[in-house]
Scaffold this motif. Structure first.
Motif, PDB file in Angstrom:
ATOM      1  N   HIS A 187      12.113   5.988  29.503  1.00 59.38           N
ATOM      2  CA  HIS A 187      13.216   5.432  28.753  1.00 59.38           C
ATOM      3  C   HIS A 187      13.954   4.501  29.687  1.00 59.38           C
ATOM      4  CE1 HIS A 187      16.227   7.797  30.909  1.00 59.38           C
ATOM      5  NE2 HIS A 187      15.418   8.818  30.778  1.00 59.38           N
ATOM      6  N   GLY A 188      14.915   3.752  29.174  1.00 54.20           N
ATOM      7  CA  GLY A 188      15.689   2.868  30.041  1.00 54.20           C
ATOM      8  C   GLY A 188      15.727   1.468  29.507  1.00 54.20           C
ATOM      9  N   SER A 189      16.348   0.584  30.251  1.00 56.45           N
ATOM     10  CA  SER A 189      16.524  -0.787  29.802  1.00 56.45           C
ATOM     11  C   SER A 189      15.516  -1.697  30.468  1.00 56.45           C
ATOM     12  CB  SER A 189      17.943  -1.262  30.153  1.00 56.45           C
ATOM     13  OG  SER A 189      18.144  -1.193  31.539  1.00 56.45           O
ATOM     14  N   LEU A 190      15.239  -2.804  29.805  1.00 61.83           N
ATOM     15  CA  LEU A 190      14.311  -3.798  30.330  1.00 61.83           C
ATOM     16  C   LEU A 190      15.077  -4.761  31.216  1.00 61.83           C
ATOM     17  CD1 LEU A 190      11.606  -5.300  30.395  1.00 61.83           C
ATOM     18  CD2 LEU A 190      12.287  -6.469  28.296  1.00 61.83           C
ATOM     19  N   VAL A 191      14.711  -4.803  32.485  1.00 58.26           N
ATOM     20  CA  VAL A 191      15.373  -5.703  33.423  1.00 58.26           C
ATOM     21  C   VAL A 191      14.303  -6.466  34.178  1.00 58.26           C
ATOM     22  CG1 VAL A 191      16.931  -5.905  35.382  1.00 58.26           C
ATOM     23  CG2 VAL A 191      17.309  -4.116  33.676  1.00 58.26           C
ATOM     24  N   ARG A 192      14.238  -7.767  33.996  1.00 61.20           N
ATOM     25  CA  ARG A 192      13.267  -8.596  34.686  1.00 61.20           C
ATOM     26  C   ARG A 192      13.777  -8.972  36.071  1.00 61.20           C
ATOM     27  NH1 ARG A 192       8.012  -9.212  32.825  1.00 61.20           N
ATOM     28  NH2 ARG A 192       8.024  -9.200  30.562  1.00 61.20           N
ATOM     29  N   PRO A 193      12.964  -8.798  37.113  1.00 61.85           N
ATOM     30  CA  PRO A 193      13.407  -9.236  38.426  1.00 61.85           C
ATOM     31  C   PRO A 193      13.518 -10.750  38.466  1.00 61.85           C
ATOM     32  CG  PRO A 193      11.090  -8.597  38.475  1.00 61.85           C
ATOM     33  CD  PRO A 193      11.613  -8.223  37.124  1.00 61.85           C
ATOM     34  N   ASP A 194      14.532 -11.281  39.150  1.00 62.84           N
ATOM     35  CA  ASP A 194      14.675 -12.721  39.202  1.00 62.84           C
ATOM     36  C   ASP A 194      13.621 -13.326  40.117  1.00 62.84           C
ATOM     37  OD1 ASP A 194      17.377 -11.794  41.150  1.00 62.84           O
ATOM     38  OD2 ASP A 194      15.669 -12.838  41.993  1.00 62.84           O
ATOM     39  N   VAL A 195      13.530 -14.639  40.080  1.00 64.30           N
ATOM     40  CA  VAL A 195      12.462 -15.333  40.792  1.00 64.30           C
ATOM     41  C   VAL A 195      12.547 -15.089  42.291  1.00 64.30           C
ATOM     42  CG1 VAL A 195      11.504 -17.599  41.331  1.00 64.30           C
ATOM     43  CG2 VAL A 195      12.275 -17.097  39.006  1.00 64.30           C
ATOM     44  N   ASP A 196      13.751 -15.079  42.851  1.00 62.55           N
ATOM     45  CA  ASP A 196      13.900 -14.877  44.290  1.00 62.55           C
ATOM     46  C   ASP A 196      13.386 -13.505  44.713  1.00 62.55           C
ATOM     47  OD1 ASP A 196      14.965 -17.372  44.654  1.00 62.55           O
ATOM     48  OD2 ASP A 196      17.047 -16.701  44.472  1.00 62.55           O
ATOM     49  N   VAL A 197      13.673 -12.490  43.916  1.00 64.83           N
ATOM     50  CA  VAL A 197      13.202 -11.146  44.246  1.00 64.83           C
ATOM     51  C   VAL A 197      11.683 -11.097  44.212  1.00 64.83           C
ATOM     52  CG1 VAL A 197      13.166  -8.748  43.482  1.00 64.83           C
ATOM     53  CG2 VAL A 197      15.308 -10.023  43.460  1.00 64.83           C
ATOM     54  N   VAL A 198      11.089 -11.727  43.202  1.00 62.89           N
ATOM     55  CA  VAL A 198       9.630 -11.742  43.101  1.00 62.89           C
ATOM     56  C   VAL A 198       9.018 -12.468  44.286  1.00 62.89           C
ATOM     57  CG1 VAL A 198       7.687 -12.591  41.743  1.00 62.89           C
ATOM     58  CG2 VAL A 198       9.640 -11.546  40.596  1.00 62.89           C
ATOM     59  N   ARG A 199       9.622 -13.578  44.689  1.00 63.83           N
ATOM     60  CA  ARG A 199       9.092 -14.310  45.838  1.00 63.83           C
ATOM     61  C   ARG A 199       9.169 -13.478  47.112  1.00 63.83           C
ATOM     62  NH1 ARG A 199      11.859 -20.244  44.637  1.00 63.83           N
ATOM     63  NH2 ARG A 199      10.349 -20.905  43.043  1.00 63.83           N
ATOM     64  N   ARG A 200      10.270 -12.766  47.292  1.00 63.56           N
ATOM     65  CA  ARG A 200      10.384 -11.918  48.481  1.00 63.56           C
ATOM     66  C   ARG A 200       9.331 -10.816  48.450  1.00 63.56           C
ATOM     67  NH1 ARG A 200      16.022 -12.362  47.581  1.00 63.56           N
ATOM     68  NH2 ARG A 200      16.070 -10.275  46.661  1.00 63.56           N
ATOM     69  N   ALA A 201       9.093 -10.267  47.272  1.00 63.91           N
ATOM     70  CA  ALA A 201       8.084  -9.213  47.163  1.00 63.91           C
ATOM     71  C   ALA A 201       6.691  -9.751  47.440  1.00 63.91           C
ATOM     72  CB  ALA A 201       8.146  -8.582  45.771  1.00 63.91           C
ATOM     73  N   ARG A 202       6.422 -10.992  47.003  1.00 64.21           N
ATOM     74  CA  ARG A 202       5.115 -11.591  47.290  1.00 64.21           C
ATOM     75  C   ARG A 202       4.932 -11.778  48.789  1.00 64.21           C
ATOM     76  NH1 ARG A 202       5.365 -16.458  42.851  1.00 64.21           N
ATOM     77  NH2 ARG A 202       5.211 -15.184  40.970  1.00 64.21           N
ATOM     78  N   ARG A 203       5.997 -12.223  49.443  1.00 64.03           N
ATOM     79  CA  ARG A 203       5.887 -12.439  50.888  1.00 64.03           C
ATOM     80  C   ARG A 203       5.640 -11.133  51.634  1.00 64.03           C
ATOM     81  NH1 ARG A 203      10.171 -16.232  49.996  1.00 64.03           N
ATOM     82  NH2 ARG A 203      11.718 -14.700  50.682  1.00 64.03           N
ATOM     83  N   SER A 204       6.002 -10.020  51.003  1.00 65.22           N
ATOM     84  CA  SER A 204       5.770  -8.737  51.664  1.00 65.22           C
ATOM     85  C   SER A 204       4.283  -8.458  51.840  1.00 65.22           C
ATOM     86  CB  SER A 204       6.422  -7.607  50.862  1.00 65.22           C
ATOM     87  OG  SER A 204       5.759  -7.411  49.624  1.00 65.22           O
ATOM     88  N   ALA A 205       3.436  -9.212  51.108  1.00 65.54           N
ATOM     89  CA  ALA A 205       1.992  -9.047  51.290  1.00 65.54           C
ATOM     90  C   ALA A 205       1.575  -9.375  52.718  1.00 65.54           C
ATOM     91  CB  ALA A 205       1.230  -9.932  50.301  1.00 65.54           C
ATOM     92  N   PHE A 206       2.359 -10.210  53.405  1.00 61.75           N
ATOM     93  CA  PHE A 206       2.038 -10.552  54.791  1.00 61.75           C
ATOM     94  C   PHE A 206       2.400  -9.420  55.755  1.00 61.75           C
ATOM     95  CE2 PHE A 206       2.273 -14.788  52.871  1.00 61.75           C
ATOM     96  CZ  PHE A 206       1.100 -15.341  53.353  1.00 61.75           C
ATOM     97  N   LEU A 207       3.032  -8.371  55.244  1.00 62.38           N
ATOM     98  CA  LEU A 207       3.332  -7.239  56.109  1.00 62.38           C
ATOM     99  C   LEU A 207       2.057  -6.541  56.573  1.00 62.38           C
ATOM    100  CD1 LEU A 207       6.417  -5.615  54.328  1.00 62.38           C
ATOM    101  CD2 LEU A 207       6.387  -6.895  56.481  1.00 62.38           C
ATOM    102  N   LEU A 208       1.021  -6.548  55.737  1.00 62.18           N
ATOM    103  CA  LEU A 208      -0.212  -5.855  56.114  1.00 62.18           C
ATOM    104  C   LEU A 208      -0.853  -6.458  57.358  1.00 62.18           C
ATOM    105  CD1 LEU A 208      -2.277  -3.687  55.653  1.00 62.18           C
ATOM    106  CD2 LEU A 208      -3.388  -5.146  53.941  1.00 62.18           C
ATOM    107  N   PRO A 209      -1.106  -7.784  57.401  1.00 60.82           N
ATOM    108  CA  PRO A 209      -1.644  -8.319  58.659  1.00 60.82           C
ATOM    109  C   PRO A 209      -0.692  -8.136  59.831  1.00 60.82           C
ATOM    110  CG  PRO A 209      -1.093 -10.094  57.115  1.00 60.82           C
ATOM    111  CD  PRO A 209      -1.046  -8.816  56.348  1.00 60.82           C
TER     112      PRO A 209
END
Length: 213
Positions: free
Chosen positions: A5-27
């Motif tokens: 249950h709960g409300s629908l909240v879309r992450p903003d573009v900046d948050v998504v970009r930061r999360a994508r950059r976290s992919a570089f944490l693995l290397p």
């Protein structure tokens, strides 16, 4: 079983970009823990010397390929964006939307099953410190990096597990059926994982004894 249950909240573009950059944490983790390991022990993935360094760098490069190619390949870009939205949704405990709810449910459930990984992390630096050749140049700074690195990794893993456990207990979004459990998923944790670990340990011991002497 139903969830959510709960409300629908879309992450903003900046948050998504930061999360994508976290992919570089693995290397970064591969190099950040692999290099001091090489300094301490001269070994990586069971290899030594130049070959070990080559394998380490190759692994780091390969783990960086997908995030580097994602902006250039639409399919990878969409996949990275979806993964970012799921990541943000789990940590913010918000509904990622109808197309990603099942994926978020699965990700959370599997993260909870893998909670035992965090318990192993304190053991890994101890093993490396025991194996260390303290006469090697830079051994002491490398040991500090190893201990700090694994401590940070354990803290990160704990945050992931807590967010996943919260989601499993109270998923965001409308009520829905829990996604089906594939046959292999229970083997990620619990007694089955312990059985696999025990079998692996026994196999290693048998092989070592058979090949020694």
């Amino acid at each position: 079983m139903t969830v959510g249950h709960g409300s629908l909240v879309r992450p903003d573009v900046d948050v998504v970009r930061r999360a994508r950059r976290s992919a570089f944490l693995l290397p970064a983790v591969v190099l950040g823990l692999g290099v001091p390991r090489m300094v301490l022990t001269g070994e990586y993935a069971g290899l030594h010397g130049d070959l070990a360094w080559t394998v380490l760098v190759t692994v780091a490069v390969l783990t960086a390929v997908v995030p580097l190619l994602a902006p250039l390949v639409p399919a990878l870009e969409r996949r990275a964006a979806d993964a970012a939205r799921v990541h943000v949704a789990l940590h913010a405990h918000t509904d990622p939307g109808p197309w990603l709810r099942e994926r978020a449910d699965l990700a959370a459930r599997r993260l909870v099953r893998l909670h035992w990984v965090g318990r192993l992390m304190p053991v890994l630096p101890i093993v490396l410190l025991v194996q260390a050749d303290w006469d090697r140049p830079g051994a002491t700074p490398a040991a500090v990096v190893v201990v700090a690195g694994y401590a940070a990794l354990q803290s990160w893993h704990r945050r992931q597990t807590l967010a996943a456990a919260r989601w499993v207990a109270d998923p965001a979004g409308p009520w829905r059926d829990a996604p089906p459990t594939p046959w292999w998923e229970p083997w990620l944790g619990g007694r089955r994982m312990l059985a696999l670990a025990g079998l692996y340990t026994v196999t290693v011991v048998v092989v070592v004894l058979a090949t020694s002497g």
